[in-house]
Motif scaffolding. Structure first.
Motif, PDB file in Angstrom:
ATOM      1  N   GLY A  36      15.137 -37.447  -2.437  1.00 49.11           N
ATOM      2  CA  GLY A  36      14.359 -36.276  -2.821  1.00 49.11           C
ATOM      3  C   GLY A  36      14.510 -35.091  -1.895  1.00 49.11           C
ATOM      4  O   GLY A  36      13.992 -34.000  -2.196  1.00 49.11           O
ATOM      5  N   ARG A  37      15.235 -35.248  -0.778  1.00 45.86           N
ATOM      6  CA  ARG A  37      15.388 -34.146   0.160  1.00 45.86           C
ATOM      7  C   ARG A  37      16.383 -33.112  -0.373  1.00 45.86           C
ATOM      8  O   ARG A  37      17.379 -33.439  -0.995  1.00 45.86           O
ATOM      9  N   THR A  38      16.095 -31.861  -0.053  1.00 46.02           N
ATOM     10  CA  THR A  38      16.896 -30.761  -0.571  1.00 46.02           C
ATOM     11  C   THR A  38      18.071 -30.425   0.339  1.00 46.02           C
ATOM     12  O   THR A  38      18.034 -30.666   1.543  1.00 46.02           O
ATOM     13  N   GLY A  39      19.110 -29.857  -0.256  1.00 46.92           N
ATOM     14  CA  GLY A  39      20.279 -29.396   0.492  1.00 46.92           C
ATOM     15  C   GLY A  39      20.253 -27.887   0.621  1.00 46.92           C
ATOM     16  O   GLY A  39      20.008 -27.170  -0.359  1.00 46.92           O
ATOM     17  N   TYR A  64      13.973 -34.021   7.115  1.00 45.25           N
ATOM     18  CA  TYR A  64      13.590 -32.715   6.596  1.00 45.25           C
ATOM     19  C   TYR A  64      14.536 -32.196   5.514  1.00 45.25           C
ATOM     20  O   TYR A  64      14.121 -31.854   4.411  1.00 45.25           O
ATOM     21  N   GLU A  65      15.791 -32.116   5.838  1.00 42.21           N
ATOM     22  CA  GLU A  65      16.759 -31.576   4.891  1.00 42.21           C
ATOM     23  C   GLU A  65      18.157 -31.905   5.360  1.00 42.21           C
ATOM     24  O   GLU A  65      18.352 -32.442   6.439  1.00 42.21           O
ATOM     25  N   SER A 104      18.723 -32.993   9.312  1.00 44.70           N
ATOM     26  CA  SER A 104      17.630 -32.665  10.215  1.00 44.70           C
ATOM     27  C   SER A 104      16.546 -33.729  10.051  1.00 44.70           C
ATOM     28  O   SER A 104      16.068 -33.968   8.939  1.00 44.70           O
ATOM     29  N   CYS A 105      16.186 -34.381  11.162  1.00 43.26           N
ATOM     30  CA  CYS A 105      15.200 -35.454  11.108  1.00 43.26           C
ATOM     31  C   CYS A 105      14.502 -35.575  12.467  1.00 43.26           C
ATOM     32  O   CYS A 105      14.880 -34.909  13.437  1.00 43.26           O
ATOM     33  N   THR A 106      13.510 -36.439  12.514  1.00 38.99           N
ATOM     34  CA  THR A 106      12.777 -36.682  13.752  1.00 38.99           C
ATOM     35  C   THR A 106      12.927 -38.141  14.157  1.00 38.99           C
ATOM     36  O   THR A 106      12.679 -39.040  13.344  1.00 38.99           O
ATOM     37  N   LEU A 147      25.953 -38.457   4.785  1.00 38.63           N
ATOM     38  CA  LEU A 147      24.926 -37.774   5.569  1.00 38.63           C
ATOM     39  C   LEU A 147      25.042 -38.062   7.061  1.00 38.63           C
ATOM     40  O   LEU A 147      24.952 -37.145   7.888  1.00 38.63           O
ATOM     41  N   CYS A 148      25.200 -39.300   7.436  1.00 34.72           N
ATOM     42  CA  CYS A 148      25.285 -39.673   8.847  1.00 34.72           C
ATOM     43  C   CYS A 148      25.790 -41.100   8.951  1.00 34.72           C
ATOM     44  O   CYS A 148      25.848 -41.831   7.955  1.00 34.72           O
TER      45      CYS A 148
END
Length: 292
Positions: free
Chosen positions: A62-65, A176-177, A132-134, A36-37
């Protein structure tokens, strides 16, 4: 108790079934891993801190792709059921830290609609991903000032005092995803090579291969016995002169053809045996020479 009930449930299934409405088996899902990162400086001149990776590790479960960060429901293709941080201590980042990345364990439910997508993932076509995140904290790596609230004169990609300037992302408040994309911001983010349930799959393949070899050996043995029986029957029905020709023809037949050929010869042999044992069974033509 059935064999399936007596076997312990795969730990991965226990985790992914927390997100499903019913218990799924390994045959019903496609499992794969995604990078992911990481903590390397990306194409945008940004870097996740090790603390940020720890935060993302929890938030991404639990995050969706999806595809290209398009949030439409029909773009949902997979979901992450578990995560882990992987450190490669022999590899040092541009910032002087041991290279560390966040690995997501993802699953998809096998359907006719996503069959091609699964093949593309396995084939390395669908590979690169982006997240995607904050991040509440976005600080300059040179002076430590928050770029959002306290702009500084340093620019990402420039070198100051021998150090490359970049933005350090920390204080992750939400994830987010993750998306399949053509060009990810992080150079190495993407689907990783993963041998799914290698011990179970290898053992199962070995068992199937062994059974297949045994089946093939039995078929070859049956075919050889059938050919010998055909040669014997043809000799009894038509005489020795046809034996070599029949043997050559039978060598190219499969088991089904051999069975049909043998049944034809057995029928002819039974007819001739009845004729020899019961003179009344002879046809009028055969008896014509002895009629007055």
């Amino acid at each position: 108790m059935t064999q399936q009930q007596s076997e312990p449930l795969d730990p991965r299934l226990e985790k992914l079934n927390q997100f499903t409405r019913r218990t799924h088996t390994l045959e019903e899902v496609f499992l794969f891993d995604v990078k992911l990162c990481d903590n390397e400086i990306d194409r945008d001149g940004e870097r996740f801190s090790l603390n940020a990776l720890e935060q993302l590790k929890t938030l991404f479960i639990g995050r969706t792709g999806i595809f290209d960060h398009d949030p439409r429901g029909e773009n949902q293709s997979a979901r992450i059921y578990d995560t882990e941080l992987v450190e490669e201590p022999e590899r040092i980042t541009a910032n002087g830290e041991p290279y560390t990345y966040l690995k997501g364990h993802a699953y998809m439910v096998r359907t006719d609609a996503n069959r091609d997508l699964i093949r593309e993932i396995d084939g390395g076509i669908k590979k690169e991903v982006s997240i995607s995140c904050t991040a509440a904290s976005q600080t300059c790596s040179i002076c430590g000032r928050d770029r959002r609230t306290d702009p500084c004169p340093h620019h990402n990609g420039q070198t100051y005092g021998g150090k490359q300037c970049h933005t350090v992302l920390d204080g992750i408040t939400d994830a987010y995803e993750w998306s399949f994309v053509a060009i990810p911001a992080q150079r190495e983010a993407g689907v990783t090579k993963h041998f799914q349930d290698s011990s179970h799959t290898t053992a199962r393949c070995q068992m199937l291969e062994s059974e297949l070899r045994e089946s093939r050996a039995l078929v070859r043995q049956a075919e050889e016995l059938m050919r010998q029986d055909i040669i014997r029957l043809r000799f009894l029905v038509e005489g020795k002169t046809e034996q070599d020709a029949v043997a050559k023809a039978a060598a190219g037949m499969d088991l089904g053809e051999l069975c049909a050929f043998r049944e034809t010869l057995r029928t002819r042999q039974r007819r001739e045996c009845r004729t020899q044992l019961d003179p009344s069974a002879q046809t009028p033509t055969e008896n014509k020479a002895f009629q007055l």
